[in-house]
Design a protein around this motif. Structure first.
Motif, PDB file in Angstrom:
ATOM      1  N   UNK A   1      68.913 -51.604 -55.995  1.00  0.00           N
ATOM      2  CA  UNK A   1      69.708 -50.386 -56.146  1.00  0.00           C
ATOM      3  C   UNK A   1      70.525 -50.386 -57.430  1.00  0.00           C
ATOM      4  N   UNK A   2      71.021 -51.536 -57.837  1.00  0.00           N
ATOM      5  CA  UNK A   2      71.943 -51.624 -58.964  1.00  0.00           C
ATOM      6  C   UNK A   2      71.236 -51.368 -60.292  1.00  0.00           C
TER       7      UNK A   2
ATOM      8  N   UNK B   1      64.380 -46.879 -64.496  1.00  0.00           N
ATOM      9  CA  UNK B   1      63.949 -48.266 -64.558  1.00  0.00           C
ATOM     10  C   UNK B   1      64.722 -49.100 -63.539  1.00  0.00           C
ATOM     11  N   UNK B   2      63.986 -49.898 -62.759  1.00  0.00           N
ATOM     12  CA  UNK B   2      64.594 -50.701 -61.710  1.00  0.00           C
ATOM     13  C   UNK B   2      64.012 -52.117 -61.713  1.00  0.00           C
TER      14      UNK B   2
ATOM     15  N   UNK C   1      72.236 -64.605 -54.955  1.00  0.00           N
ATOM     16  CA  UNK C   1      72.725 -63.636 -53.968  1.00  0.00           C
ATOM     17  C   UNK C   1      71.703 -62.529 -53.752  1.00  0.00           C
ATOM     18  N   UNK C   2      71.477 -62.118 -52.483  1.00  0.00           N
ATOM     19  CA  UNK C   2      70.512 -61.051 -52.221  1.00  0.00           C
ATOM     20  C   UNK C   2      70.974 -59.716 -52.802  1.00  0.00           C
ATOM     21  N   UNK C   3      70.015 -58.933 -53.276  1.00  0.00           N
ATOM     22  CA  UNK C   3      70.308 -57.614 -53.830  1.00  0.00           C
ATOM     23  C   UNK C   3      69.958 -56.536 -52.812  1.00  0.00           C
ATOM     24  N   UNK C   4      70.794 -55.528 -52.737  1.00  0.00           N
ATOM     25  CA  UNK C   4      70.465 -54.372 -51.906  1.00  0.00           C
ATOM     26  C   UNK C   4      69.383 -53.554 -52.609  1.00  0.00           C
ATOM     27  N   UNK C   5      68.562 -52.893 -51.820  1.00  0.00           N
ATOM     28  CA  UNK C   5      67.485 -52.109 -52.406  1.00  0.00           C
ATOM     29  C   UNK C   5      66.747 -51.334 -51.343  1.00  0.00           C
ATOM     30  N   UNK C   6      65.584 -50.825 -51.724  1.00  0.00           N
ATOM     31  CA  UNK C   6      64.790 -50.023 -50.777  1.00  0.00           C
ATOM     32  C   UNK C   6      63.304 -50.198 -51.066  1.00  0.00           C
TER      33      UNK C   6
END
Length: 309
Positions: A198-199, A178-179, A231-236
């Motif tokens: 990613x988190x 789950x994301x 704040x921006x989140x890292x991801x893909x």
């Protein structure tokens, strides 16, 4: 006071511009107000029908508080008194009683025409998890089966059955996990693209804690972004290739030239014909924009809305 605050915040972040002269004292950052298609603060029931919420944005699209009506407004607001309680009512029954919100028309919603042929979009708002998530799948005979997603907020496509979306902020399964995602479909009936954080979603949305989320979408460039508390989140990007069909002519690339069939909040099927992806949560100050908010605007909106009037 809020005008002085935003001027100070703009200066502090060094974005090189001042608030416009018509800046208001409301909870919306003045630079976002022009593109605010729909805004729901759950402080303004429609006169004569408290199961409807007034739209404080420019479109005037009233929102239905489905199944719970006025009881869905609870005294737990971020920028005001109230927020919207969403929840599953009977987990073991395939019924239509989940508390969710939205609106639906199979001929499209004309007041949402800003998303007809849109080049960009944004969804912003506050979320607090208040119960079991993901919720039990009421459409499954297996007692331990859970939904594969947690519905937050989205704008439907022009041919949606109540589930398919043009722009969506949600939690879904990505490679079996789950994301938190931004998900969008540029063309009606076409492929969707997903940008997944990613988190771990449980650290992004802890139980009983208000969190400010934002998702931005650019249908011309294919860019999407997610933010948490400004704040921006890292991801893909999840889907390979060109699911939005951006290559080639014409330019610029826009969303389908159809009016969205509605908005869904806290689950799918706002026409209330089926339950799906229930969210046991609260939401407040939901904003739908017809452009992609800048990173500095998301940052300032988080601070702006966090301050008491």
């Amino acid at each position: 006071m809020r005008r002085l605050v935003v001027l100070g915040l703009v200066a502090a972040f060094g974005v090189g511009m001042a608030a416009p002269a018509n800046a208001t004292f409301g909870p919306v950052l003045p630079t976002l107000s022009r593109n605010l298609v729909s805004y729901y603060d759950f402080e303004h029931p429609v006169r004569g029908n408290t199961a409807l919420e007034q739209d404080r944005g420019r479109s005037g699209t009233a929102l239905q508080l489905i199944n719970g009506g006025a009881d869905m407004r609870v005294r737990d607001g971020v920028s005001g008194r109230n927020s919207l309680q969403l929840k599953q009512i009977n987990p073991a029954t395939a019924g239509n009683d989940d508390w969710k919100a939205g609106l639906y028309s199979d001929t499209g919603v004309p007041t949402l025409k800003a998303f007809n042929g849109a080049r960009q979009a944004s969804i912003l708002g506050w979320v607090k998890m208040t119960g079991q998530n993901p919720a039990p799948n009421s459409n499954s005979a297996a007692p331990d089966d859970l939904y594969g997603a947690i519905g937050l907020a989205g704008v439907l496509t022009g041919d949606s059955n109540g589930h398919a979306v043009r722009a969506l902020l949600e939690l879904i399964q990505v490679d079996g996990e789950l994301k938190l995602v931004a998900l969008a479909r540029r063309l009606d009936g076409g492929g969707s693209q997903t940008f997944a954080a990613s988190e771990d979603w449980r650290s992004l949305l802890p139980q009983n804690e208000w969190v400010f989320l934002a998702a931005t979408f650019d249908f011309d460039t294919g860019a999407m972004a997610l933010y948490r508390n400004g704040k921006p989140l890292t991801g893909r990007y999840v889907t390979p290739g060109d699911p939005w069909k951006l290559e080639g002519e014409p330019e610029p690339d826009l969303a389908s030239a159809t009016d969205p069939r509605g908005i869904k909040i806290g689950g799918s099927y706002p026409q209330n014909t089926r339950e799906g992806n229930a969210c046991n949560c609260r939401m407040d100050s939901l904003m739908f924009l017809d452009r992609a908010a800048h990173p500095w605007e998301v940052r300032l909106q988080h601070l702006w809305a966090s301050r008491t009037p």
